[in-house]
Design a protein around this motif. Structure first.
Motif, short mmCIF file in Angstrom:
data_model
loop_
_atom_site.label_atom_id
_atom_site.label_comp_id
_atom_site.label_asym_id
_atom_site.label_seq_id
_atom_site.Cartn_x
_atom_site.Cartn_y
_atom_site.Cartn_z
N THR A 86 7.32 9.18 5.22
CA THR A 86 6.55 8.54 6.28
C THR A 86 6.18 9.48 7.42
OG1 THR A 86 8.61 7.83 7.36
CG2 THR A 86 7.60 6.30 5.79
N TYR A 116 4.58 12.44 9.60
CA TYR A 116 3.44 13.35 9.62
C TYR A 116 3.97 14.77 9.76
CZ TYR A 116 -0.16 9.74 10.35
OH TYR A 116 -1.03 8.69 10.20
N SER A 158 0.53 1.00 4.19
CA SER A 158 0.54 1.56 2.83
C SER A 158 0.54 0.44 1.79
CB SER A 158 1.75 2.47 2.63
OG SER A 158 1.69 3.59 3.48
N GLU A 180 -4.60 12.58 9.99
CA GLU A 180 -3.55 13.24 9.21
C GLU A 180 -3.37 14.69 9.64
OE1 GLU A 180 -3.30 11.10 4.87
OE2 GLU A 180 -4.74 12.72 5.15
N TRP A 227 3.56 7.37 9.30
CA TRP A 227 2.72 6.40 8.60
C TRP A 227 3.40 5.04 8.59
CZ3 TRP A 227 2.54 11.10 5.26
CH2 TRP A 227 1.31 11.76 5.37
N ARG A 286 3.41 7.63 0.69
CA ARG A 286 3.61 7.37 2.12
C ARG A 286 4.78 6.42 2.38
NH1 ARG A 286 -2.17 6.41 5.19
NH2 ARG A 286 -2.94 8.55 5.10
N ASP A 305 -9.59 9.18 8.80
CA ASP A 305 -8.22 9.21 8.29
C ASP A 305 -7.72 10.65 8.16
OD1 ASP A 305 -5.92 7.88 7.47
OD2 ASP A 305 -6.44 8.03 5.35
#
Length: 314
Positions: A231, A233, A166, A306, A161, A227, A302
């Motif tokens: 950070t 995923y 953010s 994710e 991310w 986030r 989104d």
């Protein structure tokens, strides 16, 4: 492979360091590893074993004092406060001026009270968030029998991310929070110079909706705030983010699709201003439905991203 392992190790080290040290330590550590491998004829694995656990090595660059918010997060903490507090002041003052232009009403004492309350809320929220991050980081288990093979090289080549996105999301969330709590009447038809304001919301019965909107926006801000610290995923991060996003979505859609949210006198008030019959209560309600559809589409895109990077790429 060696270069990937070295870069992954260095990334694991510097993630525990404050921003001002990251780049210098990255270059220094890279040079030291290369020098040891060349001058002492050591393998990369032996060099990393000699350097030890990334977290322990990172902390060797720092002092060992006890902190509420330690060196790793101190600079980010100050930067976050320096960004958000002046920003929320600017938003409140600007919206106060806009409200004055549209309605002719102005109260310096209310604005000052709003500034104080907003400052306290932002300071408390950010401080608690960084304290929790510090404690979570400090209490993470360290394997005493650490080995370079435990470094997840794949993790460092995966997408993460963006912290800047953010922060942008948090800024817009704060903007909506201020509008919902302080200036809900501005969401409507405003005529400059005539002090005419037709709010879209039913302000006489708005408190209940406002409470739930606050909950949804705070959940959304929490998701974005997390986030900043987490950070990568991965399955855990993506699952938490998805769940928070889903809860926020359900609350927001339940509210904005509810016709009781809207001003029941919209049709008459719009007609009094000379708007054509097309611009009626139903028209505004359909606009809110369209907004709900857009929010759902954004959520879907989104969430797909994710889940894709968090589950299928791990």
């Amino acid at each position: 492979m060696n270069e990937n392992l070295k870069n992954a190790y260095i990334s694991e080290v510097i993630k525990y360091l404050p921003l001002s040290l990251k780049e210098d330590i990255r270059m220094e550590l890279s040079a030291n590893i290369d020098a040891q491998m060349e001058n002492e004829n050591m393998s990369l694995e032996d060099v990393l074993l000699d350097l030890g656990h990334p977290k322990q090595l990172a902390y060797s660059y720092l002092d060992n004092k006890e902190y509420v918010i330690g060196p790793r997060y101190k600079e980010s903490y100050y930067q976050t406060l320096k960004l958000l507090i002046p920003l929320i002041w600017t938003i409140i003052i600007a919206l106060d001026l806009i409200s004055f232009i549209f309605t002719g009403d102005y109260s310096f004492s209310e604005m000052f009270e709003s500034l104080n309350q907003a400052t306290f809320v932002v300071f408390t929220y950010v401080t608690i968030g960084f304290i929790i991050a510090e404690k979570v980081n400090k209490n993470q288990d360290q394997n005493k029998d650490w080995h370079p093979s435990q470094i997840d090289i794949k993790k460092h080549s995966q997408k993460s991310w963006s912290r800047s996105s953010s922060y942008v999301g948090i800024i817009f969330t704060i903007l909506f929070l201020v509008i919902i709590n302080r200036f809900p009447h501005l969401i409507g038809i405003n005529v400059i110079g005539e002090n005419t304001n037709i709010p879209f919301f039913n302000l006489n019965d708005f408190d209940t909706y406002k409470t739930w909107l606050n909950i949804a926006l705070i959940i959304s801000a929490t998701r974005l705030f997390l986030r900043i610290f987490f950070t990568e995923y991965n399955k855990i991060n993506s699952s938490i983010s998805f769940i928070l996003n889903l809860i926020s979505l359900v609350i927001v859609l339940a509210i904005i699709l509810n016709p009781n949210l809207l001003n029941p006198n919209l049709s008459q008030e719009l007609a009094n201003l000379g708007f054509p019959e097309l611009f009626s209560f139903n028209f505004i309600h359909n606009l809110f439905r369209l907004a709900g559809l857009i929010i759902f589409i954004v959520f879907t895109i989104d969430s797909y991203k994710e889940l894709k990077y968090g589950f299928y790429n791990n």
